[in-house]
Enzyme design. Sequence first.
Site, PDB file in Angstrom:
ATOM      1  N   THR A 194      39.708  37.597  50.296  1.00  0.00           N
ATOM      2  CA  THR A 194      39.935  38.267  49.013  1.00  0.00           C
ATOM      3  C   THR A 194      39.703  37.300  47.862  1.00  0.00           C
ATOM      4  O   THR A 194      39.883  36.094  48.005  1.00  0.00           O
ATOM      5  CB  THR A 194      41.364  38.861  48.931  1.00  0.00           C
ATOM      6  OG1 THR A 194      41.557  39.409  47.631  1.00  0.00           O
ATOM      7  CG2 THR A 194      42.433  37.818  49.187  1.00  0.00           C
ATOM      8  N   ARG A 195      39.273  37.876  46.725  1.00  0.00           N
ATOM      9  CA  ARG A 195      39.165  37.068  45.499  1.00  0.00           C
ATOM     10  C   ARG A 195      39.925  37.761  44.368  1.00  0.00           C
ATOM     11  O   ARG A 195      39.797  37.396  43.215  1.00  0.00           O
ATOM     12  CB  ARG A 195      37.695  36.866  45.110  1.00  0.00           C
ATOM     13  CG  ARG A 195      36.868  38.119  45.056  1.00  0.00           C
ATOM     14  CD  ARG A 195      35.475  37.867  44.488  1.00  0.00           C
ATOM     15  NE  ARG A 195      35.301  38.563  43.230  1.00  0.00           N
ATOM     16  CZ  ARG A 195      34.872  39.811  43.121  1.00  0.00           C
ATOM     17  NH1 ARG A 195      34.597  40.530  44.187  1.00  0.00           N
ATOM     18  NH2 ARG A 195      34.732  40.357  41.946  1.00  0.00           N
ATOM     19  N   HIS A 199      47.427  44.223  46.127  1.00  0.00           N
ATOM     20  CA  HIS A 199      48.337  45.303  45.756  1.00  0.00           C
ATOM     21  C   HIS A 199      48.769  46.022  47.030  1.00  0.00           C
ATOM     22  O   HIS A 199      48.425  45.616  48.137  1.00  0.00           O
ATOM     23  CB  HIS A 199      47.650  46.234  44.751  1.00  0.00           C
ATOM     24  CG  HIS A 199      47.201  45.509  43.517  1.00  0.00           C
ATOM     25  ND1 HIS A 199      48.085  44.898  42.662  1.00  0.00           N
ATOM     26  CD2 HIS A 199      45.959  45.235  43.036  1.00  0.00           C
ATOM     27  CE1 HIS A 199      47.419  44.305  41.680  1.00  0.00           C
ATOM     28  NE2 HIS A 199      46.129  44.483  41.890  1.00  0.00           N
ATOM     29  N   HIS A 202      46.180  46.929  49.732  1.00  0.00           N
ATOM     30  CA  HIS A 202      45.687  45.793  50.528  1.00  0.00           C
ATOM     31  C   HIS A 202      46.693  45.443  51.613  1.00  0.00           C
ATOM     32  O   HIS A 202      46.323  45.109  52.737  1.00  0.00           O
ATOM     33  CB  HIS A 202      45.461  44.565  49.649  1.00  0.00           C
ATOM     34  CG  HIS A 202      44.507  44.793  48.528  1.00  0.00           C
ATOM     35  ND1 HIS A 202      44.909  44.854  47.217  1.00  0.00           N
ATOM     36  CD2 HIS A 202      43.162  44.995  48.521  1.00  0.00           C
ATOM     37  CE1 HIS A 202      43.853  45.072  46.451  1.00  0.00           C
ATOM     38  NE2 HIS A 202      42.791  45.171  47.211  1.00  0.00           N
ATOM     39  N   ARG A 288      34.478  47.703  52.026  1.00  0.00           N
ATOM     40  CA  ARG A 288      33.441  48.461  51.330  1.00  0.00           C
ATOM     41  C   ARG A 288      32.855  47.533  50.277  1.00  0.00           C
ATOM     42  O   ARG A 288      33.594  46.871  49.570  1.00  0.00           O
ATOM     43  CB  ARG A 288      34.160  49.611  50.603  1.00  0.00           C
ATOM     44  CG  ARG A 288      33.611  50.965  50.911  1.00  0.00           C
ATOM     45  CD  ARG A 288      34.429  52.038  50.200  1.00  0.00           C
ATOM     46  NE  ARG A 288      33.526  52.903  49.448  1.00  0.00           N
ATOM     47  CZ  ARG A 288      33.234  52.716  48.177  1.00  0.00           C
ATOM     48  NH1 ARG A 288      33.759  51.730  47.508  1.00  0.00           N
ATOM     49  NH2 ARG A 288      32.409  53.530  47.570  1.00  0.00           N
TER      50      ARG A 288
END
Length: 568
Positions: A194-195, A199, A202, A288
């Site tokens: 992740t970058r 929330h 996730h 995605r």
Amino acid sequence: MPVSSLAPIPELFVSYESAQKLKLEAADLVSWDLTPRQICDLELLMNGGFNPLKGFLGEDDYNGVVENMRLADGTLWPMPITLDVGEAFAETLELGQDIALRDQEGVILATLTVTDRWEPNKSLEAEKVFGADDDAHPAVNYLHNQAGKIYLGGPVTGIQQPVHYDFRARRDTPNELRAYFRKMGWRKVVAFQTRNPLHRAHQELTFRAAKEVQANLLIHPVVGLTKPGDIDHFTRVRCYEAVLDQYPSSTTSMSLLNLAMRMAGPREAVWHGLIRKNHGVTHFIVGRDHAGPGKNSQGEDFYGPYEAQDLFRVHQEEMGIEMVDFKHMVYVQERAQYEPADEIEEGVTVLNISGTELRRRLSEGLEIPEWFSFPTVVEELRKTRPARAKQGFTVFFTGFSGSGKSTIANALMVKLMEMGGRPVTLLDGDIVRKNLSSELGFSKEHRDLNIRRIGYVASEITKNGGIAICAPIAPYATTRRAVREEVDQFGAFIEVHVATSIEECERRDRKGLYKLAREGKIKEFTGISDPYDVPLTPELSVETENVDVDNCAHQVILKLESMGLITA
């Protein structure tokens, strides 16, 4: 899964004793000061994150990677890891020569034996690796407008790791993570890349992924270089730490990855998979539009939403790491829980907040519901991103000499000072020339450097909550874009094109400059003997012919109001 998969992987560091000796010998070597992106690459080369690479790619390996994602020996590797340098520096080198690679403080990190030196076809690299030679892609923009012209290749001898003063306990080399997994008895580990801040969706998605493959979870965020405009990593890591409490500590770990992302979509997903494999991970979540950079120049997505998953699937067996495909999670109001979007029946209420909507709510100080994110995360985000009317911003006027930029900028400054609330600084051409750039002439390079200095000062003012008003000619689109990216990290950037025609400016010619340019006494004069790139998508374009200055400045005020930067 065999335990050997967690055996140490090769690193490129020499022993402590050899390193001390090399440091002394390196005093006589030619030095290259690495850019932040090159430091990220070197760190992952040295610690095994980029295994099997033994250094920066030589020309044959580079050509193979660009053409078909394989090194010259046939090994799968999708991303060119190259050391780009300037022409002048490259000309001083001989093949076979050792050079010292230093960080930005001049500390030696490694030596490189230069085996290859060539001028790459960057347009081809852009087409093949990023799918399009389009400057709207941050990596393509980097390639053409920031990277050096020449690539150097050769093996690297690691002397010491780059120093990180932040979050030291959370940074792990591949071998440190492998040792941790061995110690904990973790045989299956699924990594989440992740970058962005995490929330509730996730959290739900990572829970499900770990459950689906019955694996432990490694949250593995990137803290090197991400996409311009992303939230800074200090804020993000504080957000991750705020969320970690929501995970069972016996089955979840978090580690920071100092990677310079390229936002290359499908190829990037395969690259991320290989890097995670080197860190001892067995499964990898691919989402995605994984590592997609957003829209291209035509306003369409660079990559299809599932292209990254498709390419990963093709290569996963060879890579030795399995993909867990990411489901798009949405909140079902009736059941008060997150569920995969494609499994929801008709007739239920689905709630979702997009990234754009989240940014809007943050910037306008609006409520962010608890079903969407954790209060602790929202609190961290609000500290860094106060409501827009409390943030700093930059108004950047551009236009021909004599178009009226300075006059409008002055009027705007007075109007903003009348409102009060934030300090206002005017960075006008003449003021800047006197105080910041007195030694610069008017060549293309010097004018460019002058604009970059203005941009740097404007970004510092913006970062500290003030208002910067800039009024240079700024004829080149690439330079204006660089200034925009610098300011954007800290607050809004409003480009105002003062669209006075060259004929009108020449008719006004208050300083008599056009006359001198026509007579050839001023070289490289914008609009006469040097081009002006007309802004294609400025936030505002103002006409000054037959319009008074007060009205032009008022148009800017109305624009700032509509953007929420000043409150009526």
